[in-house]
Write a protein that holds these residues in place. Structure first.
Motif, mmCIF file in Angstrom:
data_model
loop_
_atom_site.group_PDB
_atom_site.id
_atom_site.type_symbol
_atom_site.label_atom_id
_atom_site.label_comp_id
_atom_site.label_asym_id
_atom_site.label_seq_id
_atom_site.Cartn_x
_atom_site.Cartn_y
_atom_site.Cartn_z
ATOM 1 N N GLU A 98 0.437 -1.072 0.021
ATOM 2 C CA GLU A 98 -0.432 0.315 0.295
ATOM 3 C C GLU A 98 0.919 1.127 0.003
ATOM 4 O O GLU A 98 0.335 2.165 -0.637
ATOM 5 C CB GLU A 98 -0.825 -0.337 1.313
ATOM 6 C CG GLU A 98 -1.516 -1.069 0.862
ATOM 7 C CD GLU A 98 -3.467 -0.685 2.520
ATOM 8 O OE1 GLU A 98 -4.041 -1.557 2.463
ATOM 9 O OE2 GLU A 98 -2.967 -0.508 3.588
ATOM 10 N N ALA A 99 1.801 1.197 1.237
ATOM 11 C CA ALA A 99 2.782 2.881 0.375
ATOM 12 C C ALA A 99 3.743 2.526 -0.061
ATOM 13 O O ALA A 99 3.297 3.745 -0.705
ATOM 14 C CB ALA A 99 3.418 2.723 2.427
ATOM 15 N N GLY A 100 3.869 1.991 -1.029
ATOM 16 C CA GLY A 100 5.206 2.178 -2.171
ATOM 17 C C GLY A 100 6.492 1.952 -1.698
ATOM 18 O O GLY A 100 7.419 2.040 -2.858
ATOM 19 N N ARG A 101 6.885 1.463 -0.662
ATOM 20 C CA ARG A 101 8.205 1.906 -0.289
ATOM 21 C C ARG A 101 8.228 1.242 1.243
ATOM 22 O O ARG A 101 7.473 1.418 1.969
ATOM 23 C CB ARG A 101 8.828 3.708 0.156
ATOM 24 C CG ARG A 101 8.120 4.226 -1.643
ATOM 25 C CD ARG A 101 8.707 5.741 -1.440
ATOM 26 N NE ARG A 101 10.151 6.123 -0.296
ATOM 27 C CZ ARG A 101 10.580 7.348 0.504
ATOM 28 N NH1 ARG A 101 8.867 7.416 -0.215
ATOM 29 N NH2 ARG A 101 11.767 6.909 0.613
ATOM 30 N N PHE A 102 9.178 0.739 1.589
ATOM 31 C CA PHE A 102 9.546 0.133 2.433
ATOM 32 C C PHE A 102 9.573 0.700 3.889
ATOM 33 O O PHE A 102 8.872 0.446 5.149
ATOM 34 C CB PHE A 102 10.947 -0.876 2.314
ATOM 35 C CG PHE A 102 10.884 -2.377 2.108
ATOM 36 C CD1 PHE A 102 10.211 -1.981 0.792
ATOM 37 C CD2 PHE A 102 11.654 -3.242 2.465
ATOM 38 C CE1 PHE A 102 10.010 -3.645 0.083
ATOM 39 C CE2 PHE A 102 11.807 -4.430 1.891
ATOM 40 C CZ PHE A 102 11.194 -4.821 0.938
ATOM 41 N N GLN A 103 10.414 1.960 3.685
ATOM 42 C CA GLN A 103 10.552 3.401 4.594
ATOM 43 C C GLN A 103 9.147 3.965 4.857
ATOM 44 O O GLN A 103 9.076 3.797 6.010
ATOM 45 C CB GLN A 103 11.298 4.138 3.720
ATOM 46 C CG GLN A 103 11.771 5.195 5.167
ATOM 47 C CD GLN A 103 12.910 6.481 4.559
ATOM 48 O OE1 GLN A 103 13.295 6.353 3.473
ATOM 49 N NE2 GLN A 103 13.104 6.976 5.413
ATOM 50 N N LYS A 104 8.562 4.312 4.124
ATOM 51 C CA LYS A 104 7.099 4.485 4.094
ATOM 52 C C LYS A 104 6.539 3.432 5.167
ATOM 53 O O LYS A 104 5.763 3.681 6.456
ATOM 54 C CB LYS A 104 6.461 4.840 2.902
ATOM 55 C CG LYS A 104 4.959 5.741 3.750
ATOM 56 C CD LYS A 104 4.824 6.459 3.766
ATOM 57 C CE LYS A 104 3.472 7.338 3.860
ATOM 58 N NZ LYS A 104 2.617 6.528 4.058
ATOM 59 N N ALA A 105 5.974 2.312 4.806
ATOM 60 C CA ALA A 105 5.623 1.179 5.546
ATOM 61 C C ALA A 105 6.004 1.107 6.979
ATOM 62 O O ALA A 105 5.554 0.925 8.355
ATOM 63 C CB ALA A 105 5.716 -0.028 4.744
ATOM 64 N N ALA A 106 7.698 0.880 7.066
ATOM 65 C CA ALA A 106 8.176 1.028 7.914
ATOM 66 C C ALA A 106 7.196 2.072 9.119
ATOM 67 O O ALA A 106 7.343 1.740 10.596
ATOM 68 C CB ALA A 106 9.613 1.510 8.239
ATOM 69 N N ALA A 107 7.226 3.115 8.705
ATOM 70 C CA ALA A 107 7.116 4.643 9.833
ATOM 71 C C ALA A 107 5.160 3.811 9.910
ATOM 72 O O ALA A 107 5.056 5.176 11.162
ATOM 73 C CB ALA A 107 6.759 5.294 8.933
ATOM 74 N N ASP A 108 4.661 3.506 9.015
ATOM 75 C CA ASP A 108 3.607 3.484 9.561
ATOM 76 C C ASP A 108 2.900 2.414 10.602
ATOM 77 O O ASP A 108 2.261 2.720 11.389
ATOM 78 C CB ASP A 108 2.665 3.125 8.082
ATOM 79 C CG ASP A 108 2.738 3.875 6.789
ATOM 80 O OD1 ASP A 108 2.646 4.974 7.358
ATOM 81 O OD2 ASP A 108 2.061 3.738 5.714
ATOM 82 N N LEU A 109 4.034 1.121 10.355
ATOM 83 C CA LEU A 109 3.744 0.293 10.972
ATOM 84 C C LEU A 109 4.564 0.739 12.500
ATOM 85 O O LEU A 109 4.174 0.093 13.911
ATOM 86 C CB LEU A 109 4.350 -0.843 10.718
ATOM 87 C CG LEU A 109 3.535 -1.717 9.105
ATOM 88 C CD1 LEU A 109 4.438 -3.284 9.120
ATOM 89 C CD2 LEU A 109 2.413 -2.123 9.672
ATOM 90 N N SER A 110 5.605 2.043 12.864
ATOM 91 C CA SER A 110 6.167 1.653 14.109
ATOM 92 C C SER A 110 7.129 0.891 14.376
ATOM 93 O O SER A 110 7.814 0.804 14.862
ATOM 94 C CB SER A 110 5.384 2.426 15.204
ATOM 95 O OG SER A 110 4.154 3.358 14.976
ATOM 96 N N ILE A 111 8.418 0.725 13.356
ATOM 97 C CA ILE A 111 9.378 -0.188 13.403
ATOM 98 C C ILE A 111 10.267 0.314 12.199
ATOM 99 O O ILE A 111 10.218 1.263 11.893
ATOM 100 C CB ILE A 111 8.665 -1.195 12.400
ATOM 101 C CG1 ILE A 111 8.304 -2.294 12.228
ATOM 102 C CG2 ILE A 111 7.851 -1.988 14.202
ATOM 103 C CD1 ILE A 111 7.916 -3.362 11.010
#
Length: 91
Positions: free
Chosen positions: A14-27
């Motif tokens: 959904e985010a299209g980027r590992f870094q954005k997904a990490a921020a969304d998941l708080s990891i």
């Protein structure tokens, strides 16, 4: 199958980027990468086409911009969707 890894897969798709997904998941981004790598090893397939600025789902010959769009059409519901062996729910 590790549910956290599947959630991470969906977040990256959904985010299209590992870094954005990490921020969304708080990891951390490293944790995202490790979860995706473990899921790919477990399933025996490469789930993402990685590029320097983005990641997109790669399901063999089938590619979808988001897990939801992968399941959008009736024809898509009959083939594997998002991680392998997960099928779209009929609506």
């Amino acid at each position: 199958m590790d549910l956290e890894a599947v959630r991470t897969f969906v977040a990256v798709a959904e985010a299209g980027r590992f870094q954005k997904a990490a921020a969304d998941l708080s990891i951390t981004q490293q944790a995202v990468s490790k979860r995706i790598a473990a899921l790919e090893r477990n399933l025996g397939v490469r789930l993402f086409t990685r590029a320097p600025a983005s990641s997109s789902p790669s399901m063999g010959r089938h590619s979808c911009p988001t897990p939801a769009s992968c399941c959008a059409s009736p024809s898509a519901r009959s083939r594997p969707c998002a991680p392998a062996a997960v099928r779209c729910a009929s609506t």
